[in-house]
Every structure is written in structure tokens, then in C-alpha cells.
Design a protein around this motif. Structure first.
Motif, PDB file in Angstrom:
ATOM      1  N   SER A 171      28.793  51.831  50.227  1.00  0.00           N
ATOM      2  CA  SER A 171      27.668  50.990  50.670  1.00  0.00           C
ATOM      3  C   SER A 171      26.351  51.722  50.479  1.00  0.00           C
ATOM      4  O   SER A 171      25.365  51.138  50.017  1.00  0.00           O
ATOM      5  N   ALA A 172      26.361  53.002  50.853  1.00  0.00           N
ATOM      6  CA  ALA A 172      25.127  53.786  50.738  1.00  0.00           C
ATOM      7  C   ALA A 172      24.699  53.876  49.275  1.00  0.00           C
ATOM      8  O   ALA A 172      23.524  53.693  48.939  1.00  0.00           O
ATOM      9  N   VAL A 173      25.669  54.125  48.371  1.00  0.00           N
ATOM     10  CA  VAL A 173      25.359  54.256  46.945  1.00  0.00           C
ATOM     11  C   VAL A 173      24.879  52.915  46.394  1.00  0.00           C
ATOM     12  O   VAL A 173      23.896  52.841  45.649  1.00  0.00           O
ATOM     13  N   GLN A 174      25.575  51.838  46.790  1.00  0.00           N
ATOM     14  CA  GLN A 174      25.184  50.513  46.283  1.00  0.00           C
ATOM     15  C   GLN A 174      23.780  50.131  46.751  1.00  0.00           C
ATOM     16  O   GLN A 174      23.004  49.542  46.005  1.00  0.00           O
ATOM     17  N   GLU A 175      23.498  50.509  47.983  1.00  0.00           N
ATOM     18  CA  GLU A 175      22.174  50.198  48.523  1.00  0.00           C
ATOM     19  C   GLU A 175      21.086  50.922  47.714  1.00  0.00           C
ATOM     20  O   GLU A 175      20.079  50.327  47.327  1.00  0.00           O
ATOM     21  N   ASP A 176      21.354  52.201  47.440  1.00  0.00           N
ATOM     22  CA  ASP A 176      20.399  52.974  46.637  1.00  0.00           C
ATOM     23  C   ASP A 176      20.243  52.351  45.258  1.00  0.00           C
ATOM     24  O   ASP A 176      19.137  52.197  44.737  1.00  0.00           O
ATOM     25  N   ASN A 177      21.392  51.993  44.672  1.00  0.00           N
ATOM     26  CA  ASN A 177      21.391  51.440  43.332  1.00  0.00           C
ATOM     27  C   ASN A 177      20.613  50.124  43.284  1.00  0.00           C
ATOM     28  O   ASN A 177      19.849  49.876  42.347  1.00  0.00           O
ATOM     29  N   ALA A 178      20.800  49.294  44.299  1.00  0.00           N
ATOM     30  CA  ALA A 178      20.109  47.998  44.347  1.00  0.00           C
ATOM     31  C   ALA A 178      18.599  48.208  44.377  1.00  0.00           C
ATOM     32  O   ALA A 178      17.844  47.505  43.693  1.00  0.00           O
ATOM     33  N   LYS A 179      18.174  49.215  45.129  1.00  0.00           N
ATOM     34  CA  LYS A 179      16.733  49.502  45.216  1.00  0.00           C
ATOM     35  C   LYS A 179      16.200  49.939  43.847  1.00  0.00           C
ATOM     36  O   LYS A 179      15.154  49.476  43.393  1.00  0.00           O
ATOM     37  N   ILE A 180      16.982  50.844  43.209  1.00  0.00           N
ATOM     38  CA  ILE A 180      16.542  51.378  41.909  1.00  0.00           C
ATOM     39  C   ILE A 180      16.472  50.243  40.884  1.00  0.00           C
ATOM     40  O   ILE A 180      15.504  50.105  40.134  1.00  0.00           O
TER      41      ILE A 180
END
Lengths: 434, 252
Positions: A171-180
């Protein structure tokens, strides 16, 4: 009656205080348990302020903005410590895979080569298609797909890692990825618009998230109690420890029977009720002191380990009544088990296991709202659940006596029911072996 | 009912749960005031069951018991003030001192203050325990524990004293003191009901005995008269063996 009760109370106190080591353990072990369990919980996955952080092997083969932004994003999580070099050796994919497989690290993440480039191409393609539709809405031509694949980021997980831990990391990685990705789309659109409308002077805008979240904890009082892990942990583990009073209490009942003193009591003009109520009186004081010590541990010892201190709130009368009601329910249960069990082994095995079961059912480990509907229904019958709910009401919701009255009543009824079962059982079954 | 009887048992029967055999089977007995009455029998004969019913620990399955005119089913609480019980086990708290144990058990009979202290001191002196009054029971020898166990049953000066094998496993001196004291109590008007495996002791001590076997009374009377009426028996022990057999009687 009162005189005999006081005499029995004195006798129980003398027996208890003669065993100084045993008495000390009664007070020290629950404190120790609360501190250790709270520490484990505090520095477990749930915590957002954990120290030390969880090391994550980070292999950045991209060496461009995607890799660096993901690295930055994960560092910002305050949960992870990004490891890119071990003993002066830069971590590569093979090394990350091996170290995770060996269980030396729990997570390894590999950003592939040209990931930024790939992502940009993918975004560019999306933007191009959109712009083309905007410019030529009647056209049947579809802009050529560049055939760029999605970026594949590999995450290695130690097989021993729990599902909740894995899900939280993803979830943390996906959240970061979504922002990027959102930022990249926004910037690409800006660039494309500038190219398409060169005469239009567009201000340079920064991408900002359109949503933000404010956490609000509704409270029954003006001063808001922040639900720290300590506020959750102390009531849970204190109730759990308190119910372990079942073990010394059952031991005291069975010892009295095995040593023969019960025969003398049963042939004396004193009721069994008076005898065990004297035990309740003495052990109630023990439970109360145990609870106070655990609370003091929450206030003074937890901060020594970097945990937030326990906030007692302002409803002291409600708190004291909850402690007494919870203690009585634990003692009633102990009296019942001690009366029915024939041997120390039976009492110890049944008493301890049943307390663990009641604690699990009561939502002391896993919140009841996460349980299936059937289990939630079962949980509503556990006295540990009532006690827990009452303490959470006082310490987290800032509620007072009126609000916890229902739990107090349930706990007291449980005490009356268990003591009645014990008294009826004693009446029906001879106390001495035949 | 005989005149002067203090305890009357009529057809007393007790079945324990799950057992087809009665532990005691229609026992009828009358125990007179001021006598030392011995309940004798091999292991599992029903002695402890009989005493337990008389003390109110168990209810009989059938039959009636009256103690000093009171029915044990209806008037147990009143009867409890009247009786003293000295169980086979040393029924004391080992981590409490002799004095604390006696004070507590005295309190359970409503005794308190100077009266209780005086009685405790008297008995401790009588049994040579005054020096050890403040020592924990766990530090006492077997004989000392038996003596405190006896005192705990006597503090309220019961009319009737039940003793379940009071001299088992103790030194000769302690046994002598206890038996001498029982005679003294009898002479002061206490009725004593006593079980024992020691036939010689029972023969010397008891006014009357009942020999019980397999839950039934097989002989009742003055031990010397019983032996005299059957010249083939040298003493109570040979008579006991003849009546109950020489087979080993292990009981669980």
C-alpha cells in the motif's frame, strides 16, 4: 457473620503475605507483562513512530527520477529505513534476493533500468491520445500505440513476513507510485499544452494533491484524548493480566481443600459463602493494586522506552468502579473454577487457557470489529470484552460513569452468576473426596 | 431411644455417586452421653463415612440422625456449635502459626478476645506447645501438628467430639498425652466418638465400640465384655480379625 468474615479476611491476608515471593510475583509479573506486550505491540507493524525502522533493501537500477522519488517517498513513511549499501558494497538485485531469502532482510525492492523513461513514455502516450481527441474530436484515427510496457517493480518479501505487513508495504509503495504518476501526468499535460498553444502564456503550476485528511477522534470531553498505542495497550494487557488472578485464587481454594482445613471450616458454624467472600475481599485488593501498578507502568515506565505515557483522563470515579467491577468478575470466575476443579493441574490448565480464550474472544488482541459477525456475537459474551470496552470508553472516548454503567453492571452480574454457580456446586457436590 | 443417648442413628445408609455398593448399609446405633465410643473396622468399612455424616459433611442417602435431640438435616447449624471435629488429616493452615490457626478456628465458633486467648493458652500449656505457639505449623513435627489439630476441635468446648484416627502416625509421647486427655474430657462430660485401627488402644480407651464391616455393624458393646462373652478370643484384636477376616483391605 461480620466478625467471622473479618476473621477469615485476616486469615487470608496472613496466608497471602506469608508468601512474600509469591506476593511480589503477583504484582511484578503483570507489570512486566504489560510493559513487554506493549513494547512488542508499540514497535510492531502498527506503529507509525517506530524506532528502529524496518530496513528495506533498495536497488535503484533506474538512477532517474522514479527511483529517487520512490526512495524519498519510502523514507518519508518514517517506518522504513532505506538500505542501498551494505558494508561498502552497493546492493544489487541478486544480493537483495539472497539476503531476503536468507531472512536477513524482510523486504527488497528493485526499480528496473529505464523505469523513469518507460513511465514517461507510457504517460506521454496517454497524453498524446487525449490531446489528439481534444484537437480532432471527429477523427477516426487513433494515435499509434508506442507499445511501451508498464514498469515492473519487483518486491522481494521474506516468506516469514505476515500478510498484514506485506499488504501495508505494498500500500505504501502504491501510494507513492500513484503520487509520482499523477505528478508526471500533470507535468506532461502542462508541457504538451505549452507546445500546442505556444501563444498562451501558462503559469508554471505545482502539482498539489486535491485531498487531505484530518483525523478527528470524537470524545466525550472537551480535551481530546489522542488514541496512542499506550491508550490501547494498557487497558488490553492490564485486563488480561488481571484475569490471571484466577491461577493463585484457584490454587488457594484447592490448597485449602487438599490440606484439609476446608473440612474443619465445613464442620464449623460458618457458611462457605463467608469463606470465599473473604478470599474475594483479599484478592480484590491484590487486583486493585495490580491494576494501579500497571497504570503507573503506563505513566512512568512506558516513556522510558520511548512510548507515549498513559493519559488517565478525568473520570477517576468511573475508572475506580471499572477496576473494581473487572476485578470482581475475574475473582468470581476464579472462585467458580477453583470450586469445580478437583486438582491444581485441572485448575491451572483450564484457568489459564480459558483466560487466553476469553481474552482473544474479548477483542484484547484483535479488535472485535475485525472479527466475523459470528465471532463478534460470541465476543459480546466475554467479560474481558466488557471490561475492555469500559476502559476504552473512559480512556479513549473520555466517557464517564453513566456511559460505562452498562459494562459495570454486566461485570457485576457475571460475578454474581459465577459465585452462585460455585455456591450451588459446593452444595451439591461434597467438598471432600470420598 | 435409650435414655441417656446423645446420638441416635436409624437405618443410616449412604451410596456414593456411581457406586452400587452402599458405603454404609442401614446402620442403627445409639451413643450414650459421656461415653467414649469407638467405631472400629478395616479400611473401607464405612467409619469415616459415618463420622462425616454425623459431622454434616455428607447427607445420608437414607435414614435419620439425631444429635442431642436435633435432626441433622434440619438443625445442622445448631448442631455445629455442639460438636467438635478432629479430622484424620491435619486440618490446619501450614503457613500460619499454631496461635494464628487456633485463633482463626476459635473465631469461626464466635469465640474472641480474652476468653479465646485464655482457652488457647490453657490448651497449648496442657499439650506442651506454648513455646511453639508463634511458630508456623509447617515447622511442627507430626505429633505437634496432631496436638494442635486436636486443640482446634476443642476450643469451643463441644458436647460431642468426633475424632477420626487421632493417633495415627505419631510418636508414643504424643499419643499418650492425647489419650490421657481424652479420658480427662470424658470425665468432664464430653461424649467422644472415635475411629481407630489400633485395637489395643480402642480396648483401653473406649467405653463401648461398634465393629463395622462392609458398611454394616457386626458387633456393639463394651470391648472387655465383648471379649469376655466370647472366650475363644484373647482380646479385641483377635475378635476383630475373626469377625472381619484376615484378607487385606485396601481402599481407595
Amino acid at each position: 457473620m461480620i466478625f467471622k468474615y473479618l476473621a477469615a479476611l485476616k486469615k487470608e491476608s496472613l496466608i497471602l503475605t506469608r508468601d512474600v515471593a509469591g506476593l511480589s510475583l503477583l504484582f511484578i509479573m503483570p507489570m512486566f507483562m504489560v510493559v513487554i506486550l506493549a513494547l512488542v505491540q508499540e514497535f510492531g507493524w502498527d506503529s507509525i513512530t517506530r524506532e528502529p525502522r524496518i530496513p528495506v533493501l533498495f536497488v535503484d537500477n533506474d538512477r532517474d527520477s522514479l527511483g529517487s522519488q520512490m526512495k524519498h517517498g519510502l523514507s518519508e513513511e518514517r517506518v522504513f529505513e532505506i538500505v542501498t549499501v551494505i558494508d561498502t558494497v552497493r546492493v544489487d538485485e541478486a544480493m537483495a534476493r539472497r539476503l531476503v531469502l536468507e531472512g536477513k532482510y524482510q523486504i527488497g525492492i528493485v526499480i528496473p533500468e529505464h523505469a523513469t523513461q518507460q513511465m514517461r513514455e507510457k504517460v506521454q502516450q496517454l497524453v498524446n491520445q487525449t490531446m489528439f481527441r481534444l484537437m480532432y474530436p471527429a477523427s477516426n484515427i487513433i494515435p499509434r500505440d508506442t507499445g511501451t510496457d508498464s514498469v515492473k517493480v519487483i518486491i522481494y518479501f521474506d516468506p516469514a513476513v505476515r500478510n498484514s505487513f506485506r499488504s501495508a508495504f505494498i500500500s505504501a509503495v502504491q501510494e507513492d507510485n500513484a503520487k509520482i504518476e499523477s505528478r508526471t501526468i500533470f507535468e506532461t499535460f502542462q508541457n504538451e499544452l505549452r507546445k500546442t498553444f505556444p501563444h498562451f502564456t501558462m503559469p508554471i503550476l505545482d502539482y498539489r494533491e486535491s485531498l487531505y485528511f484530518q483525523e478527528v477522534y470524537p470524545s466525550g470531553k472537551e480535551e481530546v484524548l489522542i488514541p496512542t498505542t499506550t491508550q490501547h495497550n494498557v487497558p488490553s494487557w492490564a485486563i488480561f493480566a488481571m484475569f490471571f488472578i484466577v491461577i493463585p485464587l484457584t490454587s488457594s481454594i484447592i490448597k485449602e481443600r487438599e490440606e484439609g482445613s476446608l473440612i474443619r471450616l465445613l464442620t464449623s458454624p460458618v457458611s462457605y459463602f463467608t469463606v470465599f467472600m473473604a478470599k474475594v475481599g483479599v484478592y480484590l485488593v491484590v487486583c486493585f493494586i495490580q491494576f494501579v501498578l500497571m497504570v503507573l507502568a503506563g505513566i512512568y515506565i512506558f516513556p522510558l522506552f520511548g512510548m507515549p505515557a498513559l493519559e488517565l483522563g478525568t473520570h477517576f470515579i468511573a475508572l475506580i468502579i471499572m477496576i473494581i467491577a473487572s476485578s470482581l468478575s475475574a475473582l468470581g470466575y476464579g472462585i467458580m473454577v477453583g470450586t469445580i476443579a478437583r486438582t491444581h493441574q485441572q485448575a491451572a490448565a483450564f484457568g489459564s487457557v480459558s483466560v487466553v480464550v476469553l481474552a482473544a474472544l474479548g477483542g484484547l488482541w484483535v479488535p472485535t470489529y475485525l472479527m466475523p459477525a459470528f465471532m463478534q456475537h460470541v465476543a459480546s459474551f466475554s467479560p474481558l470484552n466488557w471490561a475492555h470496552a469500559g476502559f476504552l470508553d473512559i480512556w479513549l472516548r473520555g466517557n464517564g460513569l453513566i456511559d460505562v454503567a452498562e459494562y459495570v453492571l454486566r461485570l457485576l452480574l457475571f460475578f454474581v452468576a459465577t459465585v452462585t454457580i460455585a455456591a450451588v456446586y459446593r452444595k451439591l457436590k461434597p467438598a471432600i473426596s470420598t | 431411644m435409650e435414655e441417656g443417648s446423645i446420638i441416635v442413628l436409624k437405618n443410616l445408609t449412604k451410596f456414593y455417586k456411581g457406586s452400587d455398593e452402599p458405603a454404609i448399609d442401614h446402620i442403627s446405633l445409639e451413643i450414650r452421653k459421656h461415653e467414649i465410643f469407638g467405631l472400629l473396622g478395616p479400611n473401607g468399612a464405612g467409619k469415616t463415612t459415618t463420622i462425616s455424616i454425623l459431622c454434616g459433611l455428607f447427607s445420608p442417602t437414607e435414614g435419620e440422625v439425631t444429635i442431642d435431640g436435633l435432626n441433622i438435616r434440619k438443625d445442622l447449624e445448631k448442631i455445629k456449635y455442639m460438636i467438635g471435629v478432629v479430622p484424620q488429616e491435619v486440618a490446619l493452615y501450614p503457613t500460619l502459626t499454631g496461635l494464628e490457626n487456633l485463633t482463626f478456628f476459635g473465631n469461626m465458633f464466635g469465640l474472641r478476645g480474652r476468653e479465646l486467648r485464655s482457652r488457647i493458652e490453657t490448651y497449648l500449656h496442657r499439650f506442651g506447645l506454648e513455646k511453639f505457639a508463634r511458630k508456623k505449623i509447617s515447622a511442627y513435627s507430626g505429633g505437634m501438628r496432631r496436638r494442635v489439630n486436636l486443640i482446634a476441635g476443642l476450643l469451643h468446648r463441644p458436647k460431642i467430639l468426633f475424632l477420626d484416627e487421632p493417633t495415627v502416625g505419631i510418636d508414643v509421647q504424643s499419643r499418650h498425652v492425647i489419650l490421657e486427655f481424652l479420658h480427662e474430657l470424658q470425665s468432664q462430660g464430653t461424649t467422644i466418638i472415635y475411629t481407630s485401627h489400633y485395637m489395643e488402644e480402642a480396648e483401653k480407651l473406649c467405653t463401648r465400640v461398634a465393629i463395622i464391616d462392609a458398611g454394616k455393624v457386626i458387633a456393639v458393646g463394651n470391648p472387655r465384655e465383648l471379649v469376655a462373652a466370647n472366650p475363644e478370643f484373647k482380646n479385641l484384636e483377635t475378635m476383630f480379625l475373626q469377625l472381619t477376616g484376615k484378607d487385606l483391605r485396601d481402599d481407595i
